[in-house]
Scaffold this motif. Structure first.
Motif, mmCIF file in Angstrom:
data_model
loop_
_atom_site.group_PDB
_atom_site.id
_atom_site.type_symbol
_atom_site.label_atom_id
_atom_site.label_comp_id
_atom_site.label_asym_id
_atom_site.label_seq_id
_atom_site.Cartn_x
_atom_site.Cartn_y
_atom_site.Cartn_z
ATOM 1 N N LEU A 53 -4.678 -13.669 5.546
ATOM 2 C CA LEU A 53 -5.181 -13.342 4.210
ATOM 3 C C LEU A 53 -6.009 -12.058 4.196
ATOM 4 C CD1 LEU A 53 -6.260 -16.846 2.845
ATOM 5 C CD2 LEU A 53 -4.169 -15.560 2.322
ATOM 6 N N ALA A 54 -6.591 -11.711 5.333
ATOM 7 C CA ALA A 54 -7.479 -10.546 5.368
ATOM 8 C C ALA A 54 -6.770 -9.247 4.968
ATOM 9 C CB ALA A 54 -8.126 -10.418 6.748
ATOM 10 N N PRO A 55 -5.584 -8.933 5.524
ATOM 11 C CA PRO A 55 -4.899 -7.707 5.087
ATOM 12 C C PRO A 55 -4.504 -7.747 3.605
ATOM 13 C CG PRO A 55 -4.037 -8.455 7.197
ATOM 14 C CD PRO A 55 -4.885 -9.566 6.658
ATOM 15 N N LEU A 56 -4.135 -8.914 3.106
ATOM 16 C CA LEU A 56 -3.754 -9.029 1.690
ATOM 17 C C LEU A 56 -4.962 -8.804 0.785
ATOM 18 C CD1 LEU A 56 -1.450 -12.093 2.245
ATOM 19 C CD2 LEU A 56 -0.661 -9.892 1.344
ATOM 20 N N TRP A 57 -6.088 -9.331 1.182
ATOM 21 C CA TRP A 57 -7.333 -9.125 0.430
ATOM 22 C C TRP A 57 -7.685 -7.637 0.402
ATOM 23 C CZ3 TRP A 57 -10.308 -12.469 -2.380
ATOM 24 C CH2 TRP A 57 -11.630 -12.112 -2.664
ATOM 25 N N ARG A 58 -7.563 -6.992 1.548
ATOM 26 C CA ARG A 58 -7.858 -5.564 1.640
ATOM 27 C C ARG A 58 -6.876 -4.744 0.805
ATOM 28 N NH1 ARG A 58 -11.033 -1.348 1.504
ATOM 29 N NH2 ARG A 58 -10.329 0.405 2.793
ATOM 30 N N THR A 59 -5.607 -5.123 0.845
ATOM 31 C CA THR A 59 -4.599 -4.402 0.072
ATOM 32 C C THR A 59 -4.897 -4.459 -1.421
ATOM 33 O OG1 THR A 59 -2.814 -4.579 1.685
ATOM 34 C CG2 THR A 59 -2.159 -4.451 -0.625
ATOM 35 N N ALA A 60 -5.319 -5.608 -1.901
ATOM 36 C CA ALA A 60 -5.662 -5.715 -3.325
ATOM 37 C C ALA A 60 -6.728 -4.683 -3.693
ATOM 38 C CB ALA A 60 -6.144 -7.125 -3.645
ATOM 39 N N SER A 61 -7.712 -4.511 -2.836
ATOM 40 C CA SER A 61 -8.756 -3.515 -3.096
ATOM 41 C C SER A 61 -8.190 -2.100 -3.056
ATOM 42 C CB SER A 61 -9.884 -3.652 -2.071
ATOM 43 O OG SER A 61 -10.551 -4.883 -2.211
ATOM 44 N N VAL B 283 0.841 -1.200 0.000
ATOM 45 C CA VAL B 283 0.000 0.000 0.000
ATOM 46 C C VAL B 283 0.873 1.246 0.000
ATOM 47 C CG1 VAL B 283 -1.716 1.320 1.295
ATOM 48 C CG2 VAL B 283 -1.918 -1.170 1.147
ATOM 49 N N ARG B 284 1.895 1.262 0.835
ATOM 50 C CA ARG B 284 2.777 2.433 0.907
ATOM 51 C C ARG B 284 3.409 2.741 -0.445
ATOM 52 N NH1 ARG B 284 6.489 1.826 6.377
ATOM 53 N NH2 ARG B 284 4.802 1.328 7.839
ATOM 54 N N ARG B 285 3.821 1.695 -1.146
ATOM 55 C CA ARG B 285 4.570 1.884 -2.388
ATOM 56 C C ARG B 285 3.707 1.707 -3.635
ATOM 57 N NH1 ARG B 285 10.510 -0.906 -1.202
ATOM 58 N NH2 ARG B 285 11.047 0.453 0.549
ATOM 59 N N THR B 286 2.429 1.436 -3.431
ATOM 60 C CA THR B 286 1.522 1.168 -4.553
ATOM 61 C C THR B 286 2.157 0.133 -5.483
ATOM 62 O OG1 THR B 286 0.994 3.537 -4.406
ATOM 63 C CG2 THR B 286 -0.074 2.297 -6.153
ATOM 64 N N ASP B 287 2.536 -0.990 -4.900
ATOM 65 C CA ASP B 287 3.322 -1.999 -5.613
ATOM 66 C C ASP B 287 2.621 -3.361 -5.563
ATOM 67 O OD1 ASP B 287 5.179 -3.791 -6.609
ATOM 68 O OD2 ASP B 287 6.880 -2.873 -5.576
ATOM 69 N N PRO B 288 1.936 -3.749 -6.635
ATOM 70 C CA PRO B 288 1.250 -5.048 -6.658
ATOM 71 C C PRO B 288 2.194 -6.234 -6.484
ATOM 72 C CG PRO B 288 0.449 -3.639 -8.427
ATOM 73 C CD PRO B 288 1.658 -2.964 -7.855
ATOM 74 N N ASP B 289 3.453 -6.097 -6.914
ATOM 75 C CA ASP B 289 4.383 -7.220 -6.791
ATOM 76 C C ASP B 289 4.647 -7.575 -5.328
ATOM 77 O OD1 ASP B 289 4.637 -7.620 -9.496
ATOM 78 O OD2 ASP B 289 6.408 -6.346 -9.694
ATOM 79 N N LEU B 290 4.665 -6.572 -4.460
ATOM 80 C CA LEU B 290 4.851 -6.844 -3.036
ATOM 81 C C LEU B 290 3.634 -7.565 -2.467
ATOM 82 C CD1 LEU B 290 6.523 -3.520 -1.846
ATOM 83 C CD2 LEU B 290 7.618 -5.736 -2.229
ATOM 84 N N LEU B 291 2.460 -7.169 -2.913
ATOM 85 C CA LEU B 291 1.242 -7.886 -2.522
ATOM 86 C C LEU B 291 1.348 -9.354 -2.924
ATOM 87 C CD1 LEU B 291 -1.831 -8.272 -1.855
ATOM 88 C CD2 LEU B 291 -2.273 -7.458 -4.186
ATOM 89 N N ARG B 292 1.797 -9.611 -4.142
ATOM 90 C CA ARG B 292 1.863 -10.987 -4.655
ATOM 91 C C ARG B 292 2.909 -11.812 -3.924
ATOM 92 N NH1 ARG B 292 1.270 -7.893 -10.293
ATOM 93 N NH2 ARG B 292 -1.021 -7.718 -10.248
ATOM 94 N N LEU B 293 4.016 -11.184 -3.555
ATOM 95 C CA LEU B 293 5.017 -11.901 -2.760
ATOM 96 C C LEU B 293 4.468 -12.249 -1.377
ATOM 97 C CD1 LEU B 293 8.440 -10.129 -3.467
ATOM 98 C CD2 LEU B 293 7.846 -12.510 -3.939
ATOM 99 N N GLY B 294 3.755 -11.305 -0.784
ATOM 100 C CA GLY B 294 3.159 -11.569 0.518
ATOM 101 C C GLY B 294 2.144 -12.690 0.461
ATOM 102 N N LEU B 295 1.359 -12.699 -0.588
ATOM 103 C CA LEU B 295 0.352 -13.742 -0.761
ATOM 104 C C LEU B 295 1.010 -15.104 -0.964
ATOM 105 C CD1 LEU B 295 -2.642 -14.302 -0.929
ATOM 106 C CD2 LEU B 295 -2.598 -13.593 -3.338
ATOM 107 N N LEU B 296 2.086 -15.132 -1.742
ATOM 108 C CA LEU B 296 2.822 -16.378 -1.941
ATOM 109 C C LEU B 296 3.401 -16.878 -0.623
ATOM 110 C CD1 LEU B 296 4.127 -18.533 -3.773
ATOM 111 C CD2 LEU B 296 6.030 -16.933 -4.130
ATOM 112 N N ALA B 297 3.929 -15.971 0.177
ATOM 113 C CA ALA B 297 4.522 -16.358 1.461
ATOM 114 C C ALA B 297 3.484 -16.984 2.384
ATOM 115 C CB ALA B 297 5.158 -15.137 2.130
#
Length: 215
Positions: free
Chosen positions: A114-122, A82-96
Motif C-alpha cells: 500500500l505504501a507505493p500506492l499511497w505515495r502515488t496518489a500524492s 506516475v509515468r502516465r499521470t493516470d489515476p485509473d491505473l492507481l485505482r486498479l492497482g489499489l483494487l488488486a
C-alpha cells in the motif's frame, strides 16, 4: 490501458486467471513496465468490475499464487500511474492489492504494497485518503484493511519506512525495494512473534533472505 474495450463482460472463468499464474510473482515484479502481463491483468479486473464479478474472482484466488501476483501488479501500477499521470491505473492497482489482502497469508507484505500506492496518489495530486476510502467502498470486504492504512500515523505510511524508495530505469519512474530496510522490518517483526509462530515462519524468512542476497 483501462481494458474496458478489450475484454467482453461475463463470468470469470478459470482460463481468465492464466495471467495470474505462471512465472514467479517475484520475477514479474521486476519485469519491464509495462509488460504484456500487466495488460492481461487490467483486462481481467475490468471484466470482473463490469460483470459484478469481484467476489467471484476472489473465490478463485489462492494465497501463494494469484494473490501474490495481484500484489505485484498493484506495485507495478503504482509506478505506471506516475509515468502516465493516470489515476485509473492507481485505482486498479489499489483494487488488486485489496483483493490480494483477502486471500494473502502475509499481512506485512499486503501493508507494504500500500505504501507505493499511497505515495502515488500524492504524486498525482490526489487525496490518498479519498482514494483508499473509495476503494474500500468498491470492495467492502477489504474495508478494514484499507481504512486501517488510512488511520495510520504518517510515519507508518512513509514509503522509505515501509522498505521502498523512488527510482527510475530506462523506461521511466518506478519504485524499488530497499532490501536493507526490508530486512530490518522483517527481523523486527520476526522477533516480536511468539516462539511457535517464529518456528512456523522460519522457512519463509529464510527464503526471503536468500532471494534478497542475504544468505
Amino acid at each position: 490501458m483501462t481494458g474496458n474495450e478489450r475484454c467482453p463482460s461475463g463470468r470469470i472463468e478459470l482460463a481468465d486467471l492464466v495471467c495470474l499464474t505462471g512465472e514467479s510473482s517475484i520475477h514479474y515484479t521486476d519485469q519491464t513496465i509495462p509488460h504484456e502481463r500487466d495488460l492481461a491483468i487490467v483486462e481481467l479486473l475490468g471484466k470482473a468490475r463490469r460483470g459484478g464479478g469481484l467476489e467471484q474472482l476472489l473465490d478463485l484466488i489462492r494465497p501463494e499464487v494469484e494473490a501474490e501476483t495481484l500484489r505485484a501488479f498493484g506495485f507495478r501500477m503504482a509506478a505506471l500511474a506516475v509515468r502516465r499521470t493516470d489515476p485509473d491505473l492507481l485505482r486498479l492497482g489499489l483494487l488488486a492489492v485489496a483483493l490480494a489482502s483477502l486471500r494473502s497469508m502475509d499481512r506485512r507484505d499486503d501493508l507494504g504494497a500500500l505504501a507505493p500506492l499511497w505515495r502515488t496518489a500524492s504524486l498525482l495530486r490526489l487525496d490518498p485518503s479519498h482514494e483508499f476510502t473509495a476503494a474500500a467502498a468498491e470492495l467492502p470486504a477489504a474495508a478494514e484493511f484499507l481504512l486501517g492504512w488510512v488511520d495510520r500515523t504518517p510515519d507508518l505510511q512513509d514509503l522509505v519506512e515501509m522498505g521502498f524508495r523512488e527510482s527510475a530505469d530506462e523506461d521511466g519512474f518506478r519504485y524499488v525495494r530497499d532490501a536493507t530496510v526490508r530486512r530490518r522490518i522483517l527481523e523486527e517483526d520476526y522477533a516480536r512473534r511468539p516462539r511457535i509462530i517464529r518456528l512456523l515462519s522460519a522457512r519463509q524468512r529464510r527464503r526471503w533472505l536468500r532471494e534478497n542476497g542475504f544468505d
